[in-house]
Design a protein around this motif. Structure first.
Motif, short mmCIF file in Angstrom:
data_model
loop_
_atom_site.label_atom_id
_atom_site.label_comp_id
_atom_site.label_asym_id
_atom_site.label_seq_id
_atom_site.Cartn_x
_atom_site.Cartn_y
_atom_site.Cartn_z
N ALA A 49 0.67 -1.24 -0.21
CA ALA A 49 -0.05 -0.01 0.01
C ALA A 49 0.69 1.24 0.09
O ALA A 49 0.42 2.42 -0.60
CB ALA A 49 -0.99 -0.09 1.30
N THR B 199 -2.95 -2.15 -4.33
CA THR B 199 -4.12 -2.73 -3.79
C THR B 199 -3.96 -4.05 -4.17
O THR B 199 -3.46 -4.67 -5.24
CB THR B 199 -5.20 -2.28 -4.39
OG1 THR B 199 -5.59 -2.51 -5.85
CG2 THR B 199 -5.24 -0.50 -4.14
N TYR C 149 -4.80 -1.73 4.24
CA TYR C 149 -5.43 -1.76 2.96
C TYR C 149 -6.96 -1.36 3.19
O TYR C 149 -7.61 -2.01 4.01
CB TYR C 149 -5.29 -2.81 2.24
CG TYR C 149 -3.78 -3.33 1.81
CD1 TYR C 149 -3.38 -3.01 0.72
CD2 TYR C 149 -3.04 -4.14 2.92
CE1 TYR C 149 -1.97 -3.46 0.55
CE2 TYR C 149 -1.58 -4.20 2.70
CZ TYR C 149 -1.06 -3.88 1.34
OH TYR C 149 0.09 -4.29 1.20
N VAL D 62 -6.86 -5.45 6.50
CA VAL D 62 -7.83 -5.44 5.26
C VAL D 62 -8.92 -4.97 5.89
O VAL D 62 -9.58 -5.58 6.63
CB VAL D 62 -7.70 -6.77 4.57
CG1 VAL D 62 -8.47 -6.54 3.36
CG2 VAL D 62 -6.40 -7.31 4.26
#
Length: 380
Positions: free
Chosen positions: A29, A37, A59, A80
């Motif tokens: 990232a 991504t 992310y 995430v």
């Protein structure tokens, strides 16, 4: 060290032992890799099987992987903040220790695997595909349900879940969720801990031929473990339940599914008067080595079932007026042992016929004689 020759070049990972593995792409990232991504990396490699390393970072976006045979590795500490969907077949998602996936992980493809190092945080798992694997890597990995998801929801057949902790939510609302929810067949659940759910582990009606082997449950709202009527031919072994509140179904373990087979259950009831640690309403169950601790007054083991066999029922009670209660017919219970100084009685309710209780060992269990007592047998 990760190095990259560009989006189309292989990427070498050299670990501390100087061994080398090859990755098709690296995601970071913060930049400095092939993609920033996870979805961009998947989109670029979507033409066939691939391997992708995801560097530790936060992310914002998740990923949907439709390619078969992909391998994605999340570096330890990766966050995430969205959902991950594995819709292709035979996809492997490896998750390093300390990772935090803040959206639902959906495994809808066949043969997909979620393999964690110990200490991963997950916000729910849906196994809707067949023949999948979830391995938490240890009981510090936790899948937490919310008002829209169960901790782990198994709707596909022949899946395996092991070495993980799961929880649901029990806010006394219509959105209560379970720790582990099973609606399908031939699944195998091993070495799990479940807490703080509406129902800890629920076998929904129609869930057949599943195996639960090794579970500890506590702090659940309705039941710790329940098989609904129609959830038949399931095997439940090596269980420890701790009932800590008023249970909606009156029991820590509630067996309504016929032909259940189980062994080695340790059940501790709460201190609420009239609570049950264990209820069976299903027919033709075979259970062995059940240990029950009744801590509230007027608590019971409730056998409202027919044609069941229990080999080894050890009942301990520290309250008053505790009992083993029969409400059905043609049941056989052997070695009913009173393990502590509390009062425990055997009660045959009206309409309970042709039950046999043997091997009470003269340990103070008495027959209260209600109902059709003459058709039932108590043997020392």
């Amino acid at each position: 060290m990760l190095t990259s020759g560009g989006a189309s070049a292989a990427v070498a990972w050299e670990d501390a032992a100087s061994s080398t593995a090859t990755w098709d792409a690296v995601v970071d990232a913060g930049g400095g890799a092939d993609y920033t991504t996870i979805q961009a990396g998947d989109d670029a490699l979507d033409g066939g099987a691939y391997t992708m390393w995801v560097k530790s970072a936060t992310y914002d976006a998740g990923v949907t992987v439709s390619t078969n045979d992909a391998l994605i590795q999340l570096e330890p500490g990766t966050v995430v903040q969205a959902a991950i969907i594995l819709s292709g077949n035979d996809i492997t998602l490896r998750v390093g220790a300390g990772c935090d996936i803040q959206g639902l992980v959906t495994m809808s493809g066949t043969g997909c695997s979620l393999i964690c190092e110990n200490g991963v945080d997950l916000d729910g798992i849906l196994m809707s595909g067949a023949s999948g694997l979830v391995d938490g890597g240890g009981l510090e990995t936790h899948s937490a349900g919310a008002e829209v998801v169960h901790g782990i929801n198994i709707t596909g057949d022949s899946n395996t879940v092991k070495n993980i902790q799961a929880s649901g939510i029990h806010p006394s609302s219509a959105n209560d969720k379970n720790g582990i929810n099973i609606t399908s067949d031939y699944n195998n659940i091993q070495n799990v801990v479940v807490s703080g759910a509406q129902e800890g582990i629920l076998f929904v009606s129609g869930a057949l031929h599943n195996v639960l082997d090794g579970a500890r449950t506590y702090g659940c709202g309705d039941t710790d473990i329940r098989t609904q009527s129609g959830a038949t031919n399931n095997i439940i072994n090596n269980i420890h339940t701790m009932t800590t509140g008023a249970m909606a179904y009156g029991s820590g373990i509630y067996v309504s599914g016929a032909d259940t087979v189980g062994s080695n259950w340790m059940m501790v009831s709460n201190t609420n008067s009239g609570s049950n640690s264990f209820t069976v309403t299903a027919a033709s169950c075979t259970l062995s080595n059940l240990r029950v601790k009744l801590t509230g007054a007027a608590s019971s083991v409730n056998l409202a079932c027919d044609n069941c066999t229990i080999n080894g029922l050890y009942v301990g009670g520290v309250g008053t007026s505790n009992h083993v209660q029969f409400g059905g017919d043609n049941n056989y219970v052997s070695i009913v042992e009173k393990a502590t100084s509390g009062s425990i009685s055997i009660i045959f309710n009206s309409g309970a016929d042709y039950n046999v209780v043997s091997g009470t060992r003269d340990l103070g269990i008495t027959d209260s004689g209600t109902g059709n007592r003459t058709t039932n047998t108590v043997q020392n």
